[in-house]
Design a protein around this motif. Structure first.
Motif, PDB file in Angstrom:
ATOM      1  N   GLU A   1      11.786   3.155   1.527  1.00  0.00           N
ATOM      2  CA  GLU A   1      11.589   1.850   2.160  1.00  0.00           C
ATOM      3  C   GLU A   1      12.418   1.802   3.438  1.00  0.00           C
ATOM      4  OE1 GLU A   1       9.235  -0.882   2.229  1.00  0.00           O
ATOM      5  OE2 GLU A   1       9.355   0.032   0.245  1.00  0.00           O
TER       6      GLU A   1
ATOM      7  N   SER B   1      -0.672   8.126  -0.205  1.00  0.00           N
ATOM      8  CA  SER B   1      -1.139   6.973   0.560  1.00  0.00           C
ATOM      9  C   SER B   1      -0.609   7.056   1.986  1.00  0.00           C
ATOM     10  CB  SER B   1      -0.651   5.670  -0.064  1.00  0.00           C
ATOM     11  OG  SER B   1      -1.070   5.601  -1.402  1.00  0.00           O
ATOM     12  N   ARG B   2      -1.496   6.700   2.926  1.00  0.00           N
ATOM     13  CA  ARG B   2      -1.078   6.681   4.328  1.00  0.00           C
ATOM     14  C   ARG B   2      -1.721   5.480   4.991  1.00  0.00           C
ATOM     15  NH1 ARG B   2      -2.177  12.209   3.709  1.00  0.00           N
ATOM     16  NH2 ARG B   2      -0.229  13.386   3.675  1.00  0.00           N
ATOM     17  N   ARG B   3      -1.050   4.943   5.984  1.00  0.00           N
ATOM     18  CA  ARG B   3      -1.602   3.804   6.694  1.00  0.00           C
ATOM     19  C   ARG B   3      -1.276   3.964   8.173  1.00  0.00           C
ATOM     20  NH1 ARG B   3       0.665  -1.600   4.654  1.00  0.00           N
ATOM     21  NH2 ARG B   3       2.429  -0.751   5.770  1.00  0.00           N
TER      22      ARG B   3
ATOM     23  N   GLU C   1      14.082  10.051  -3.540  1.00  0.00           N
ATOM     24  CA  GLU C   1      14.608   9.628  -4.842  1.00  0.00           C
ATOM     25  C   GLU C   1      15.779  10.516  -5.229  1.00  0.00           C
ATOM     26  OE1 GLU C   1      11.242   9.702  -7.458  1.00  0.00           O
ATOM     27  OE2 GLU C   1      10.610   7.693  -6.845  1.00  0.00           O
TER      28      GLU C   1
ATOM     29  N   PHE D   1       0.799  -1.222   0.000  1.00  0.00           N
ATOM     30  CA  PHE D   1       0.000   0.000   0.000  1.00  0.00           C
ATOM     31  C   PHE D   1       0.832   1.273   0.000  1.00  0.00           C
ATOM     32  CE2 PHE D   1      -2.899   3.142   1.893  1.00  0.00           C
ATOM     33  CZ  PHE D   1      -3.973   2.977   1.043  1.00  0.00           C
ATOM     34  N   LEU D   2       1.957   1.246   0.710  1.00  0.00           N
ATOM     35  CA  LEU D   2       2.732   2.481   0.839  1.00  0.00           C
ATOM     36  C   LEU D   2       3.840   2.592  -0.206  1.00  0.00           C
ATOM     37  CD1 LEU D   2       3.032   2.888   4.705  1.00  0.00           C
ATOM     38  CD2 LEU D   2       1.411   3.925   3.144  1.00  0.00           C
ATOM     39  N   GLU D   3       3.823   1.709  -1.170  1.00  0.00           N
ATOM     40  CA  GLU D   3       4.855   1.793  -2.198  1.00  0.00           C
ATOM     41  C   GLU D   3       4.386   2.724  -3.310  1.00  0.00           C
ATOM     42  OE1 GLU D   3       6.926  -1.790  -4.411  1.00  0.00           O
ATOM     43  OE2 GLU D   3       7.359  -1.604  -2.260  1.00  0.00           O
ATOM     44  N   LYS D   4       5.330   3.414  -3.924  1.00  0.00           N
ATOM     45  CA  LYS D   4       4.970   4.299  -5.032  1.00  0.00           C
ATOM     46  C   LYS D   4       4.304   3.460  -6.114  1.00  0.00           C
ATOM     47  CE  LYS D   4       7.133   7.905  -7.804  1.00  0.00           C
ATOM     48  NZ  LYS D   4       8.411   8.454  -8.264  1.00  0.00           N
TER      49      LYS D   4
ATOM     50  N   PHE E   1       8.090  12.153  -2.717  1.00  0.00           N
ATOM     51  CA  PHE E   1       9.171  11.179  -2.865  1.00  0.00           C
ATOM     52  C   PHE E   1      10.553  11.831  -2.755  1.00  0.00           C
ATOM     53  CE2 PHE E   1       5.509  10.030  -5.550  1.00  0.00           C
ATOM     54  CZ  PHE E   1       5.000   9.029  -4.744  1.00  0.00           C
TER      55      PHE E   1
ATOM     56  N   GLY F   1       2.423   5.079   8.726  1.00  0.00           N
ATOM     57  CA  GLY F   1       3.345   5.118   7.599  1.00  0.00           C
ATOM     58  C   GLY F   1       2.833   6.003   6.485  1.00  0.00           C
ATOM     59  N   SER F   2       3.798   6.516   5.718  1.00  0.00           N
ATOM     60  CA  SER F   2       3.471   7.401   4.615  1.00  0.00           C
ATOM     61  C   SER F   2       4.250   6.946   3.395  1.00  0.00           C
ATOM     62  CB  SER F   2       3.870   8.822   5.009  1.00  0.00           C
ATOM     63  OG  SER F   2       3.960   9.629   3.872  1.00  0.00           O
ATOM     64  N   ASP F   3       3.637   7.051   2.239  1.00  0.00           N
ATOM     65  CA  ASP F   3       4.328   6.619   1.013  1.00  0.00           C
ATOM     66  C   ASP F   3       5.414   7.586   0.598  1.00  0.00           C
ATOM     67  OD1 ASP F   3       2.827   8.772   0.252  1.00  0.00           O
ATOM     68  OD2 ASP F   3       2.100   7.880  -1.603  1.00  0.00           O
TER      69      ASP F   3
ATOM     70  N   MET G   1      -6.479   2.985   6.204  1.00  0.00           N
ATOM     71  CA  MET G   1      -5.651   3.212   5.022  1.00  0.00           C
ATOM     72  C   MET G   1      -6.317   4.304   4.207  1.00  0.00           C
ATOM     73  SD  MET G   1      -5.626  -0.753   4.066  1.00  0.00           S
ATOM     74  CE  MET G   1      -4.306  -1.051   2.937  1.00  0.00           C
ATOM     75  N   VAL G   2      -5.548   5.286   3.800  1.00  0.00           N
ATOM     76  CA  VAL G   2      -6.101   6.389   3.011  1.00  0.00           C
ATOM     77  C   VAL G   2      -5.355   6.482   1.701  1.00  0.00           C
ATOM     78  CG1 VAL G   2      -6.527   8.872   2.936  1.00  0.00           C
ATOM     79  CG2 VAL G   2      -6.471   7.701   5.120  1.00  0.00           C
TER      80      VAL G   2
ATOM     81  N   LYS H   1       9.442   4.514   6.034  1.00  0.00           N
ATOM     82  CA  LYS H   1       8.047   4.897   5.847  1.00  0.00           C
ATOM     83  C   LYS H   1       7.271   4.938   7.154  1.00  0.00           C
ATOM     84  CE  LYS H   1       7.576   2.881   1.202  1.00  0.00           C
ATOM     85  NZ  LYS H   1       7.604   4.112   0.422  1.00  0.00           N
TER      86      LYS H   1
ATOM     87  N   TYR I   1      10.638   6.226 -11.604  1.00  0.00           N
ATOM     88  CA  TYR I   1      11.924   6.750 -11.161  1.00  0.00           C
ATOM     89  C   TYR I   1      13.059   5.969 -11.812  1.00  0.00           C
ATOM     90  CZ  TYR I   1      15.872   7.148  -7.876  1.00  0.00           C
ATOM     91  OH  TYR I   1      17.114   7.312  -7.321  1.00  0.00           O
TER      92      TYR I   1
END
Lengths: 578, 1006
Positions: free
Chosen positions: B589, B557-559, B642, A27-30, B639, B583-585, B544-545, B592, A35
């Motif tokens: 990794e 996305s957030r959980r 990155e 769920f939290l992956e891009k 992001f 967690g946040s997207d 989960m949003v 998060k 990229y």
């Protein structure tokens, strides 16, 4: 109860399934793999190519800087038509390391980083041996191997080009040959002038190894779309330019003649080697209007037609005026000789102060819009007809008309006077970075210093005096020949004079005066303008008056390094005097 | 014996007789439910324990139920009253007196869990229906201003449909996510500004870590938590709110008329030594007024603005239901007309600015069986926001209305064409009438479903819930463009000169914007009482949003998984422990998810024996909470981890026939360690209530240490050749206190009164932010408050050339003149520049804000007033165009400039520099000359209401009825000249004016 539980189980399974199906990825992956790390992107040679393309667009178009007057208002050529233009900072005493009208320090290191990143990643390019021709949309079909050669050559050239610019502004600068991470120590000190020049020349030598003589015939194929990119001759011309700068008084206090000799030979070999490729146009304007002119050695091309310059430089009373831009000084006007090749101060020149604009060097009429010059205007509705420029008191193009010239003159040099602005015409004009007359004059200068006024170099049989005369001849001076009995110093003056006129408003004088250490003498005098009073239909009287005071100190021969750099990087020493 | 009881007996008798006549054995027993003053309570629910049956009271507070026997226990409940168990002693004389629900027994909704107010350990400010319905603004954010302790609301203007007041909870704690507040409606992140007050049950401000505990990596930002209304079984109710108002602008500048304007302009031009635009002929022309076309005197505000505009609001709600199914339905319509004239000048579309909104809500509760409750909520809003065409911004319109000169051209020339000149081509009347229009239709649909299940069959006190929400927002807009030319009048019988071009109304163009989000959520709750006195409540929540915003490619996305464990001993010692794993997207990794713990404790002192004896103490409670919360806002970047991205750009041209080629370069550097900000928050509070709630209130002190604020280092060499990435290095601190004090005389037979005051004190500072190296200590920004203004210290005006020559030079203007500002050369280097800037005044947002609410009720009359105020803030006047002389694009001068400008004659008393017509960055820059104390007090609202008498209600068949007159922004006290102290740019430059609104209306309950 039992039944309800079964239902609940079903319901919960269904919602769990729904939840899972909506997220194939965690769920939290891009959710999108968009990229591509930089290194990986270089695997595709087209990305490597686009990388180099981007660096070309970092080249500065000095013509449009500082309110479209470039650096001419910072020299004795002109002042800016606007009293609030930032180029005044060059000469009103307020220039310092915090207040610079224009600066390339940070910008240059950005460019250098791009090139270093290119060198670090170019090894990633995947060239498929068997498939040696790939389709490259911008370039037509090209052999990937040849393209790779070109890119490497261009990278070396662009780094050297960038360092020549920095050398011009700041003198010695830090040599950066790799890209740094945010947490690394990148506080580098300045290298020496010798090191910087050696680095520039080494890069250009490397570039020459990779680059072709001409894209019209690169491995037997005509890459017409690549014209305008660096080739071997561009590298040679810039190598000579770097050497000339190195030999000039600013960086050559002991007047080491070996430096002049090397400059003379580099220019000489350019002239002899590329005689077929470059030369003088019959009309000087061609160089500014035709990107493929044989006079143009390096230029910034535009894919669309432009009329910006034509609008900016128009006298203020003309329709479509969108200035103000540079206003030439009286000193600049007086620098134009008479048509007979003699200075107006020469007793035998036939100069008539009551009719100052008669019988002048033909370039005067091409480069300056003066009182009585003619230009097309749009007096009503859709007509497009010629009228005289009026800078006399009460004239259509004189003060107090808003943004009218402050000196009595406007620049005409880069205008395409054939454009019909009512019809929204434009021309595909390049911005010229280096053209052949500069090579001839620099050659003459180097030979004069190294071997004497009537000598030539080993690489070329062209005499210094003849190089100058070629330009005077093309300009239309009659007679164009210089005296045959000039001393080295007199020849130096003749070259300076010719350079001043031929390359006027091309952002040369600003830098030339600095490398000759003459700016303190030339730029430290008030800018003078003309006041013209109309006494009859076509009769005028002329009075000359100071328009603006100008200050120049010796420290200004080099730009200050930005204040922030000095603060944050303790290893950088500021230029003297700032 | 009072009349009520007589009536009761009468009815009893009648019904008994009837009952006896039908069935003599099973007696129908009746009773009366009243409040403690004897007022009959309608729709109270009476439940017999023996019979397991219930019934509600009628409009006289009377119920009747078959078969009640002595010894039965009646459970009586009524909305707003404490439930009571009544043991029937004499079944023929049942009278139940309910007392108003105790403030401390109300449930407070916090982030995903609720708790009795008495048992709370955190800090929450709450308001309910009554407060929201008192004087509602169109935008709900303005309605709550001054009503919630710790919440600061600053209205900046009153543009219909585009009001965007600043909201801050306890000031500003972080310099990166300033003003970031979570707003949740029924537990989902939604906008609340456009909701109708009639659909809201409570609106809470969650100020401390334990009340935000379950929101983990967003909890640090603090929250506004809105709960909408739901139906109550057997409490059927229909309510109507109708109000009609008049809006009129306040703080509009009184611009100088043509003659004075021209006089001053001539003075300014003479000061500058530039040619005069206004000649003697102009002055004579304005004086005589003989040629209104050549020498007009236009009042531009009057030309385009009406003195007032209408607004209406109608809310209809219906709620109620049975024990198995309940509903709440609301229909609302709001209509805010703009101040502009010509709004209806075209029959086919609306012009100018206006705002129309329709709200619909349906909240349904169904008990599927005795263990299962299902809720289904739907909220739909349709809004139409009318504006000028997208190519013609209201920014430009307001600027021109306030800036265009009065005497250069008329509104219309003799032939009716728009007046204008080459320099003034945007005649405001033409701008309104002849540029087309833009109708933005905002459509919101927000829905959610939830299931609650009792799991007593597994363990007593165990419950589970699950929910799903889906929110969408679509904004289609319809536009049609037109344009107009202006003409300069050259004199009678001379042709006009045309500027610009007419463009007839173009074909319609539509475009739209989308946003949507969905949420899955679920939780398990467990309540357990051990040995009577130990109560344990456990609440867990997971959600989960996924949210897609307009203009972004990828959704956010957030959980979150979280739990709060509450324990209390005899409701005297209370402990809460919570944690959230969220967690946040947006992060890499491994970076998060984070753990956000918090805890709170409370001790109710008044329950200790020693204090319990003191009868005058109702309640005395201390509480405290601490937590480490977060905010995943990372400088607005997506992001950020990155590294080494490539971006396109830089497209040079090559070729014999030059053509553009594409370019590629290095994107911003990433930071693989990028993470959330950490808010370490402490709150300590004291609640008290004395003398049977006559005096009550609370005091809270708080401290917030915010670390990990994303900052970009600025003190680095350029040699790296690229901007360095943001790192979580910034540190700031915010501390302060909230006070609430309420003094009330409770309702007696005839009158009641109260005064409630609230105040919040805040003090923040930047501890680390990466600052450029400054030469002098007074230039340093770090260590000072967020938003601290810097500027020069003004030391009067230059008298003459000699004084200028003897003073420091200015880096901002080479040729200083008498009447220019003289500044203190702080570093004594003979040059006035940025090195001479010092911290001056206070930030724009106040450090102290307060309010006072006063209410008085006498019989049927009721009056309520709300004052709000801000302290400890500064305004720099030169930022507002009405103070900027004749600088390009400045507003027309007013009397203020006329009276205060510098001239050689007024040099001794002047407070404004010499007039000028050209850009001047020497005089018009931050300095103490322009610094003004921004403190103000405002009568935010005032309401006078008449509550209909029982007799009248009876005749009309209503439960309650109120007629009211109310008003907003009625009076302001401040020292700020000319402009509104709260929204200084309103009405003069880019913004719509601030409005005063007076409404009349009524509220009914059927």
């Amino acid at each position: 109860m039992q039944k309800i539980n079964v239902k609940q189980v079903l319901l919960m399974t269904a919602s769990a399934a729904l939840l899972l199906s909506s997220c194939e990825k965690p769920f939290l992956e891009k959710p999108l793999d968009d990229y591509v790390p930089l290194g990986e992107s270089f695997e595709d040679i087209r990305n490597a190519r686009n990388w180099i393309n981007n660096i070309y667009s970092d080249r500065v178009n000095e013509y449009t800087l500082l309110g479209n007057a470039g650096f001419s208002a910072g020299s004795d050529e002109a002042i800016h038509g606007s009293t609030t233009n930032t180029s005044r900072v060059f000469y009103n005493g307020s220039w310092n390391a915090l207040n610079t009208p224009y600066d390339i320090w940070a910008k240059s290191f950005t460019t250098v980083r791009k090139i270093n990143v290119f060198f670090e990643n170019i090894k990633n390019v995947v060239v498929v041996q068997n498939e040696d021709t790939i389709k490259l949309s911008d370039d037509g079909y090209a052999n990937a191997y040849y393209l790779l050669e070109r890119l490497k050559g261009e990278a070396f050239f662009l780094r050297a080009y960038n360092y020549i610019e920095m050398f011009k502004y700041y003198g010695a600068v830090p040599i950066v040959t790799r890209s740094y991470g945010a947490t690394e120590d990148f506080n580098l000190p300045r290298n020496t002038v010798d090191e910087v020049v050696a680095f520039i020349k080494k890069d250009l030598d490397s570039a020459m190894k990779y680059l072709p003589e001409n894209y019209a015939n690169f491995y037997g194929q005509d890459y017409a779309n690549w014209q305008g990119r660096a080739v071997k001759s561009t590298c040679l011309a810039y190598k000579a330019k770097a050497q000339l700068l190195y030999a000039s008084p600013l960086h050559n206090p002991t007047n080491d003649l070996a430096r002049w000799r090397e400059a003379a030979e580099l220019y000489g070999s350019f002239i002899s080697k590329y005689a077929a490729m470059y030369g003088l146009e019959t009309q000087v304007q061609r160089a500014f209007l035709d990107p493929n002119s044989k006079e143009s050695i390096f230029n910034i091309r535009a894919a669309t037609g432009l009329s910006t310059i034509d609008r900016n430089q128009r006298p203020a009373g003309f329709k479509f005026f969108s200035g103000p831009a540079a206003n030439p000084t009286q000193a600049m006007v007086d620098a134009f000789q008479m048509r007979n090749g003699r200075s107006i101060t020469d007793a035998t020149s036939t100069y008539n102060p009551a009719r100052p604009y008669e019988n002048r060097d033909p370039r005067f009429y091409q480069f300056i819009n003066f009182n009585g010059a003619t230009l097309s205007d749009n007096p009503s509705a859709s007509t497009w007809s010629v009228r005289q420029v009026e800078t006399f008191d009460g004239g259509k193009d004189a003060q107090p008309v808003v943004n009218a010239t402050r000196t009595g003159y406007y620049v005409r040099k880069f205008m395409d006077t054939t454009l019909n602005l009512v019809a929204s015409q434009t021309s595909f004009r390049p911005y010229v970075l280096m053209r052949y007359p500069e090579v001839l004059l620099s050659y003459a200068e180097a030979v004069n210093e190294a071997y004497g006024p009537y000598a030539s170099s080993t690489a070329s049989s062209l005499k210094a005096s003849v190089a100058v005369e070629q330009i005077r001849q093309r300009a239309g001076l009659l007679p164009f020949a210089l005296s045959t009995a000039l001393t080295q110093a007199q020849m130096r003056d003749a070259i300076v004079q010719e350079r001043r006129v031929e390359l006027a408003f091309e952002n040369q004088r600003f830098w030339d005066a600095r490398r000759w250490k003459k700016a303190e003498q030339w730029f430290n005098v008030p800018a003078v303008g003309v006041q013209i009073t109309r006494t009859g239909t076509n009769t005028f009287t002329y009075k000359y008056a100071d328009v603006e005071t100008k200050i120049f100190n010796a420290k200004m021969n080099l730009f200050p390094i930005p204040d922030a750099e000095i603060r944050y990087n303790p290893k950088i020493k500021q230029n003297q005097g700032w | 014996m009072n009349t009520t009881f007589k009536l009761f007996l009468l009815v009893m008798l009648t019904s008994s007789v009837t009952a006896f006549s039908q069935k003599d054995n099973k007696a129908t027993i009746g009773g009366l439910v009243t409040d403690k003053y004897g007022k009959q309570l309608k729709t109270a629910n009476v439940k017999s324990t023996f019979l397991n049956k219930d019934i509600s009271t009628n409009r006289f507070g009377i119920f009747s139920l078959d078969g009640i026997t002595n010894g039965d226990t009646l459970v009586v409940t009524a909305l707003g009253y404490e439930a009571q168990e009544y043991i029937v002693k004499d079944r023929n004389k049942i009278q139940v007196k309910l007392s108003v629900v105790n403030e401390w027994n109300k449930n407070i909704n916090m982030m995903f869990y609720s708790k009795k107010k008495l048992l709370m350990t955190g800090s929450v400010a709450t308001i309910g229906e009554e407060d929201l319905l008192k004087n509602p603004f169109i935008n709900l954010r303005n309605t709550v201003a001054g009503k919630l302790s710790g919440l600061f609301v600053a209205q900046s203007d009153a543009e219909p449909g585009f009001e965007d007041p600043t909201l801050l909870i306890r000031g500003t704690s972080s310099f990166s996510d300033a003003g970031g507040i979570n707003t949740l409606v029924d537990g989902y992140e939604r906008n609340f500004a456009e909701l109708e007050p009639a659909e809201i049950a409570t609106l809470n401000v969650l100020k401390d870590p334990i009340s935000n505990a379950l929101y983990g990596n967003r909890g640090g930002r603090k929250s506004i938590y809105v709960t909408t209304k739901r139906g109550v079984a057997n409490q059927n109710n229909i309510s109507v709110l109708v109000q009609n108002g008049f809006q009129s602008p306040i703080f509009m500048p009184k611009s100088l008329r043509a003659y004075d304007y021209a006089m001053l302009h001539r003075e300014a031009s003479a000061n500058d030594g530039v040619p005069q635009l206004y000649t003697q002929a102009h002055l004579d022309g304005y004086k005589s007024g003989s040629d209104p076309y050549k020498y007009p005197d236009v009042d531009w505000y009057g030309a385009v603005l009406n003195k007032s505009a209408m607004q209406q609001r109608i809310n209809l709600t219906a709620s109620g239901g049975s024990n198995t199914a309940r509903y709440f339905i609301m229909l609302g319509t709001t209509n805010q007309e703009g101040l502009f004239k010509y709004g209806n000048s075209n029959p086919n579309y609306r012009l100018g600015q206006s705002y129309h909104r329709y709200n619909f809500r349906s909240n349904i509760d169904v008990d599927i069986d005795k263990n299962t409750l299902v809720q289904l909520d739907v909220n739909v809003r349709l809004e139409r926001r009318v504006q000028p065409h997208t190519d013609f911004s209201t920014t430009t319109l307001w600027r021109n209305i306030s800036a265009y000169p009065p005497g250069l051209f008329p509104i219309n020339n003799p032939d009716g064409s728009y007046g204008g000149t080459n320099a003034f081509q945007r005649n405001p009347v033409g701008y309104l009438k002849s540029t087309g229009y833009q109708h933005q239709d905002h459509r919101f649909a927000e829905s959610n479903a939830r299931v609650f299940k009792k799991l007593d069959f597994i363990a007593k006190g165990l419950r589970a819930n699950a929910g799903f929400a889906f929110n969408t927002f679509v904004r289609p807009a319809l536009t049609q463009k037109a344009d107009y030319a202006v003409f300069t009048y050259n004199g009678p019988s001379l042709p006009l000169t045309k500027y610009g071009a007419d463009l007839v109304l173009q074909p319609a163009v539509t475009f739209s914007t989308l946003r949507h989000s969905y949420v899955f959520e679920g939780g398990v709750d467990y309540d357990k009482t051990i040995a009577k006195n130990h109560v344990l409540n456990i609440r867990t929540k997971g959600y989960m949003v996924r949210q897609k915003e307009p203009g972004t490619d990828l959704p956010f996305s957030r959980r979150n998984l979280s739990a709060v464990v509450s324990y209390n001993y005899k409701e005297k010692y209370i402990l809460d422990v919570a944690t959230s794993y969220s967690g946040s997207d947006n992060f890499a990794e491994g970076k998060k998810n984070g753990l956000f713990p918090s805890a709170g404790a409370s001790w109710i002192l008044s329950k200790e024996k020693l204090l319990a004896r003191a009868k005058w103490i109702d309640l005395l409670k201390i509480r405290g909470s601490y937590g480490e919360m977060g905010s995943d806002y990372f400088a607005g970047l997506r992001f950020p981890y990155e590294n080494g991205k490539v971006v396109s750009g830089g497209t040079p041209a090559f070729g014999v026939t030059p053509t553009t080629v594409s370019g590629l370069s290095e994107g911003t550097l990433g930071n693989p360690d990028a993470s959330w900000m950490i808010y370490k928050q402490t709150n300590i509070g004291l609640d008290f209530s004395f003398f049977k709630e006559v005096l009550s209130g609370s005091v809270d002190v708080f401290n917030e240490d915010v670390t990990g604020t994303p900052v970009k280092r600025v003190d680095i060499s350029s040699i790296i050749g690229i901007a360095v990435p943001f790192t979580n290095a910034g540190i700031s601190n915010n501390r302060g206190a909230d006070l609430v004090l309420k003094l009330q005389k409770p309702y007696s037979k005839n009158w009641s009164a109260y005064i409630k005051t609230m105040a919040t004190f805040t003090k923040n500072k930047i501890v680390y932010q990466s600052e450029v190296i400054r030469d002098n200590p007074w230039e340093v920004r770090t260590g000072l408050p967020i938003g601290q203004p810097f500027g020069l210290i003004a030391a009067g005006f230059f008298k003459d050339a000699a004084e200028i020559a003897a003073s420091a030079k200015s880096s901002y203007e080479a040729n200083l003149k008498p009447g220019d500002v003289k500044y203190v050369d702080q570093n004594k280097d003979g040059l006035i520049d940025f090195r001479d800037d010092v911290a001056i005044g206070k930030p724009f947002n106040p450090e102290v804000f307060y309010s006072a609410e006063l209410g008085f009720k006498y019989k049927h009359f009721e009056i309520n007033a709300l004052f709000t105020g801000s302290e400890s803030r500064s305004i720099l006047l030169h930022n507002y165009e009405v103070f900027r002389s004749f600088l390009p694009a400045s507003a027309r001068p007013t009397d203020y400039i006329l009276n205060n400008r510098w001239t050689p004659a007024t040099a001794a008393t002047a407070t404004m520099p010499r007039l000028t017509t050209v850009a001047n960055s020497h005089n018009y820059r931050n300095s103490t000359l322009w610094l003004t104390n921004g403190n103000f007090v405002r009568l935010k609202s005032l309401e006078i209401a008449y509550n209909l008498s029982n007799n009248a209600l009876k005749k009309l068949g209503m439960k309650t009825g109120t007629i009211f007159v109310n008003g907003c922004n009625l009076a302001t006290w401040s020292v700020v000249p000319e402009v509104d102290p709260e929204g200084p740019s309103a009405g003069i430059q880019n913004d719509y004016p601030m409005l005063k609104v007076v409404n009349v209306g009524f509220k009914l309950n059927l």
